[in-house]
Write an enzyme that holds these catalytic residues in place. Structure first.
Site, PDB file in Angstrom:
ATOM      1  N   HIS A 350     101.862  -2.702  72.553  1.00 36.25           N
ATOM      2  CA  HIS A 350     102.683  -3.172  71.437  1.00 36.25           C
ATOM      3  C   HIS A 350     104.087  -2.583  71.416  1.00 36.25           C
ATOM      4  O   HIS A 350     104.824  -2.822  70.469  1.00 36.25           O
ATOM      5  CB  HIS A 350     101.995  -2.859  70.102  1.00 36.25           C
ATOM      6  CG  HIS A 350     100.865  -3.768  69.777  1.00 36.25           C
ATOM      7  ND1 HIS A 350     101.028  -4.972  69.137  1.00 36.25           N
ATOM      8  CD2 HIS A 350      99.537  -3.655  70.028  1.00 36.25           C
ATOM      9  CE1 HIS A 350      99.848  -5.565  68.986  1.00 36.25           C
ATOM     10  NE2 HIS A 350      98.935  -4.779  69.519  1.00 36.25           N
ATOM     11  N   LYS A 536     109.748  -5.773  56.267  1.00 35.33           N
ATOM     12  CA  LYS A 536     109.046  -5.215  57.425  1.00 35.33           C
ATOM     13  C   LYS A 536     109.097  -3.698  57.299  1.00 35.33           C
ATOM     14  O   LYS A 536     109.751  -3.169  56.403  1.00 35.33           O
ATOM     15  CB  LYS A 536     109.676  -5.670  58.742  1.00 35.33           C
ATOM     16  CG  LYS A 536     111.181  -5.460  58.817  1.00 35.33           C
ATOM     17  CD  LYS A 536     111.762  -6.013  60.107  1.00 35.33           C
ATOM     18  CE  LYS A 536     111.873  -7.526  60.067  1.00 35.33           C
ATOM     19  NZ  LYS A 536     110.920  -8.181  60.931  1.00 35.33           N
ATOM     20  N   ARG A 537     108.406  -3.029  58.178  1.00 28.01           N
ATOM     21  CA  ARG A 537     108.451  -1.566  58.179  1.00 28.01           C
ATOM     22  C   ARG A 537     109.898  -1.097  58.324  1.00 28.01           C
ATOM     23  O   ARG A 537     110.692  -1.721  59.035  1.00 28.01           O
ATOM     24  CB  ARG A 537     107.582  -1.037  59.319  1.00 28.01           C
ATOM     25  CG  ARG A 537     107.469   0.459  59.419  1.00 28.01           C
ATOM     26  CD  ARG A 537     106.315   0.824  60.337  1.00 28.01           C
ATOM     27  NE  ARG A 537     106.399   0.138  61.610  1.00 28.01           N
ATOM     28  CZ  ARG A 537     107.033   0.620  62.686  1.00 28.01           C
ATOM     29  NH1 ARG A 537     107.634   1.789  62.626  1.00 28.01           N
ATOM     30  NH2 ARG A 537     107.055  -0.046  63.828  1.00 28.01           N
ATOM     31  N   LYS A 542     114.743  -1.844  63.687  1.00 26.83           N
ATOM     32  CA  LYS A 542     114.673  -3.125  62.980  1.00 26.83           C
ATOM     33  C   LYS A 542     115.972  -3.443  62.246  1.00 26.83           C
ATOM     34  O   LYS A 542     116.173  -4.547  61.759  1.00 26.83           O
ATOM     35  CB  LYS A 542     113.490  -3.122  62.014  1.00 26.83           C
ATOM     36  CG  LYS A 542     112.142  -3.018  62.743  1.00 26.83           C
ATOM     37  CD  LYS A 542     110.978  -2.964  61.768  1.00 26.83           C
ATOM     38  CE  LYS A 542     109.651  -2.750  62.484  1.00 26.83           C
ATOM     39  NZ  LYS A 542     109.200  -3.912  63.251  1.00 26.83           N
ATOM     40  N   THR A 643     105.563 -10.712  63.616  1.00 22.13           N
ATOM     41  CA  THR A 643     104.778 -11.839  63.086  1.00 22.13           C
ATOM     42  C   THR A 643     105.337 -12.302  61.744  1.00 22.13           C
ATOM     43  O   THR A 643     105.090 -13.432  61.329  1.00 22.13           O
ATOM     44  CB  THR A 643     103.289 -11.464  62.916  1.00 22.13           C
ATOM     45  OG1 THR A 643     103.176 -10.294  62.093  1.00 22.13           O
ATOM     46  CG2 THR A 643     102.629 -11.222  64.257  1.00 22.13           C
ATOM     47  N   LYS A 647     105.571 -16.172  59.924  1.00 23.14           N
ATOM     48  CA  LYS A 647     105.133 -16.516  58.565  1.00 23.14           C
ATOM     49  C   LYS A 647     106.267 -17.143  57.767  1.00 23.14           C
ATOM     50  O   LYS A 647     106.073 -18.107  57.027  1.00 23.14           O
ATOM     51  CB  LYS A 647     104.622 -15.253  57.851  1.00 23.14           C
ATOM     52  CG  LYS A 647     103.399 -14.634  58.491  1.00 23.14           C
ATOM     53  CD  LYS A 647     103.221 -13.180  58.052  1.00 23.14           C
ATOM     54  CE  LYS A 647     102.233 -12.466  58.966  1.00 23.14           C
ATOM     55  NZ  LYS A 647     102.260 -11.001  58.771  1.00 23.14           N
TER      56      LYS A 647
END
Length: 795
Positions: A350, A536-537, A542, A643, A647
């Site tokens: 991952h 998100k985290r 990110k 992901t 969504k």
């Protein structure tokens, strides 16, 4: 359905001595949870009997986390009885949505890794494939996030208090796990035998969470292990007045299943993580092997009937544990045990980031798990010898499992598994060409790709019933059963009435989210504004910081350059790891920007910033259907897949992103005219990094960047965080926010312009919804089934 409603009434009478007329919402909730659980257990009984009769191959999915989300609505929906239960409760004065609100989100996961595991469990069950998940029953999960004065505070999330009613305790399958101690080799007439002495025993208590499938007879199980002391309470110490010591072993043992991801910035935290990982993998492997031996009276055929899938490296101790069980408990030779092992395991990677590839110090690991260490050491010795034999010794510094007194868990997984896959095409290509290129040379064909997928039944069918109902009526196909049929929506791309109806549904979801925002933050947001979402985290790669920098730019332009942009609401939600200081500073920055804007009537007409605390599945279910813009802005080459992007796309949001992770596949699915792409490519990032990235040069050479960061410094409100973050961007900026800023800015301006053309925006949104079929977890798991696991449906 009559039997279900009768069961509700019986439960209330027997458990609480109440009729339904006198019951409270809390009692109704407990009754629904228990009866639904028991109904699934009954279905499970019939399903497992079919499985036993067929002697089919099974998958056991190992993951440190399963972010399952609330279970009650999901199970009623999958059983096809949600509307009947809703009507029954309504007739008796109860609102089902209020009952749903009582259930806490199970604290079994943190982010995308755990959500992916749950999506796959849902998808495989809906397709009637046999799968069992294994993890830990965390008492407090990750943590409950509270934002206080802009700073993240962590509090225990005691989800089990109300969440326990969905679990079945299986006291008949407790397992003993051994830590510390010494191992002694004994040579007997039957060969080498290992004797374990002076170890610390821990008991793994099993709890089962039933996993339902949509319109199917299949019910699979998520087995969750809870730790407890083998001896428990020490009466002798208690009687001597040593009250604390009398329960000390109990406290130590139970710490293993207390909290998901304890801080590992110190040796005690690292030790606990090693214990957690071995605890659940050992318990799981012992049960798998015991069940298999009971069914076949041999383990020779284990690899023919069993696939053990390792989701990231956290469960990698499955590998030496299976070797231990085969050799020490069933008296297999090393060679035979190894032959079985390497045919049994498959591994999903991952991450490509070196700092995220798990490794443990030998000095820390060996005392905790002495026998497991000797097995890993022997696997490494034999692998290194084999590499020398085939002429690959030059790459051993990169490939060896133990190097510089560190155990590299990803290397262990690659060496010991028959399949290794990445989770998006770009990610898998990087694994083969860069991260694990030496392994790819010596193991041709072992590396493959399965792009991630999502449980669309939850993320569309349940989270957005308005859109689901409309599409059902419009398309007249069961796209909930098979998401690929949603592509029929493309036929309506030029139908303005359809586009208007989709826009009206989006407005309904925005109004619902605005009500939640008002209730939970006090902020009033404009539902006609662009809802720009990044959920998100919280991690630097990110790049929530890039998003925040753009907001500061807009603030400056509105305040001093008379900019009057189309109104926009920026919505953030994220948890930062408790020990991740920079991530917490970014949360503080976002919250401070929100406060400053809210106090400025001139600016807040155009932009609002909302940070919703305690990000979780049930909150995502509220945010995602309301989003207009999906921020997927990680530095290219850093996000394995993502992901959330899928969504949001499924619910009609348009992606603003780099060519990273599954954004690449979304781009290919919708075409360049239906997505907003910016920034450096992964190759350009690598090239710039090799040449030496200096963020200060971008600051000095770009007036836009310089003016924005200089303005950022003027916002400092006394806690120095704005100055701190400005200095960080100019002096370090490890994920190249400044390198991508102007390109990001251009796409943000294009978004604003495009959004005002309601037909064009609606067509782009429709194209995204219609092309989301390939991102179903049904598709992803079908690829695992055919290309990696080779299992069949239970007939």
């Amino acid at each position: 359905m009559d039997s279900f409603t009768k069961a509700i009434k019986r439960y209330l009478e027997k458990r609480f001595g109440n009729s339904i007329e006198d019951a409270s919402e809390r009692q109704i909730y407990q009754a629904l949870m228990v009866i639904t659980r028991d109904k699934l257990a009954e279905k499970r009984y019939h399903y497992i009997n079919k499985l036993k009769e067929s002697e089919q191959k099974r998958v056991y999915y190992m993951s440190m986390e399963f972010l399952v989300g609330k279970t009650l609505r999901n199970n009623l929906y999958n059983l096809g009885i949600e509307s009947e239960v809703k009507n029954f409760l309504s007739e008796n004065g109860f609102v089902l949505d209020k009952i749903y609100d009582i259930e806490p989100d199970p604290g079994l996961g943190n982010g995308g890794l755990g959500r992916l595991a749950s999506c796959y469990m849902d998808a495989l069950t809906s397709q009637e494939y046999p799968i069992t998940g294994f993890s830990i029953l965390y008492e407090f999960g990750i943590f409950k996030q509270v934002i206080s004065n802009g700073w993240q505070q962590e509090f225990p999330d005691n989800w089990l208090d109300l969440g326990k009613y969905g679990l079945i305790y299986r006291s008949d399958e407790e397992v003993e796990i051994k830590f510390y101690g010494e191992t002694k080799e004994q040579w007997t007439s039957d060969g080498l035998r290992i004797k374990y002495e002076d170890y610390t025993p821990i008991i793994a208590e099993p709890y089962d969470l039933m996993i339902s499938g949509y319109e199917t007879d299949a019910v699979n199980v998520l087995r969750l292990w809870k730790s407890k002391a083998s001896g428990g309470f020490n009466m002798r110490l208690f009687e001597q007045g040593e009250y604390s010591k009398s329960v000390e072993s109990k406290a130590i043992a139970e710490s293993i299943s207390k909290l998901l991801y304890p801080a590992d910035d110190n040796n005690k935290g690292k030790e606990l993580r090693i214990k957690q990982q071995y605890f659940f993998t050992s318990a799981s492997l012992q049960q798998i092997v015991k069940m298999h031996y009971k069914a076949y009276n041999t383990l020779d055929n284990l690899a023919e009937k069993v696939v053990i899938h390792i989701n990231d490296t956290h469960p990698s101790l499955c590998i030496p544990e299976l070797m231990r069980i085969l050799m020490d408990e069933y008296e297999y030779s090393w060679d035979k045990a190894w032959e079985i092992t390497i045919k049994t395991f498959a591994y999903t990677n991952h991450t490509i980031m070196a700092e995220a590839l798990e490794k443990w110090s030998v000095d820390l690991f060996r005392p905790i798990l002495p026998r497991i260490y000797t097995i890993i050491s022997e696997i490494n010795n034999r692998f290194c010898k084999w590499c020398k034999d085939i002429g690959a010794s030059v790459d051993l510094e990169e490939m060896s499992i133990i190097h510089n007194d560190m155990i590299r868990m990803a290397n262990l997984c690659i060496v010991s598994s028959y399949s290794v896959n990445g989770v998006s095409k770009l990610h898998s290509d990087i694994l083969k060409k860069d991260t694990f290129k030496s392994f790819n040379r010596i193991y041709p064909g072992k590396f493959t790709n399965v792009t991630n997928g999502i449980a669309h039944r939850r993320w569309l069918g349940q989270a957005n019933p308005e859109l689901t109902k409309y599409l059902n009526e419009l398309l007249e196909v069961d796209f909930i059963k098979d998401l690929s049929s949603i592509e029929n929506l493309l036929e309506y791309k030029s139908d303005e009435s359809v586009i208007n109806n989709l826009e009206n549904i989006k407005k309904i979801k925005k109004v619902q989210l605005a009500e939640y925002i008002k209730k939970n933050t006090g902020l009033t947001v404009d539902t006609n504004s662009i809802f720009d979402v990044q959920i998100k985290r919280l991690h630097e790669y990110k790049r929530q910081l890039l998003n925040a920098l753009h907001i500061i730019y807009l603030y400056k332009e509105i305040k001093y350059n008379a900019l009057k942009p189309y109104p926009r609401t920026f919505i953030f939600s994220a948890k930062a790891s408790s020990g991740y200081v920079m991530a917490k500073n970014i949360i503080k920055l976002i919250c401070s920007i929100s406060e400053i804007i809210e106090m400025d009537p001139e600016v807040r007409k155009y932009i609002k910033v909302v940070f919703l605390e305690d990000y979780r599945v049930s909150l995502a279910e509220k945010i995602i259907p309301a989003a207009d813009v999906s921020e997927q802005i990680s530095q290219a080459g850093k996000e394995a897949s993502g992901t959330g992007n899928m969504k949001l796309m499924l619910n009609g949001a348009l992606t603003l992103g780099t060519m990273d992770g599954a954004n690449v596949e979304i781009y290919n699915a919708v075409g360049k005219d239906n997505i907003f792409i910016f920034g450096l490519s992964s190759e350009e990032v690598s090239d710039l990094s090799e040449r030496g990235y200096r963020s200060e040069e971008f600051y000095q050479n770009s007036s836009v960047i310089k003016e924005t960061i200089d303005f950022m410094r003027t916002l400092d409100n006394g806690d120095s965080n704005f100055n701190y973050m400005a200095d960080y961007l100019v002096s370090r900026d490890p994920y190249m926010c400044l390198a991508d800023f102007e390109s990001y800015l251009e796409q943000q301006k294009l978004i604003e312009k495009t959004y005002q053309d309601r037909i064009k925006w609606g067509q782009m949104s429709l194209v995204n919804i219609a092309n989301s079929g390939i991102f179903s977890a049904d598709r992803a798991t079908s690829e695992y089934v055919k290309e990696i696991w080779n299992i069949k449906k239970v007939k």
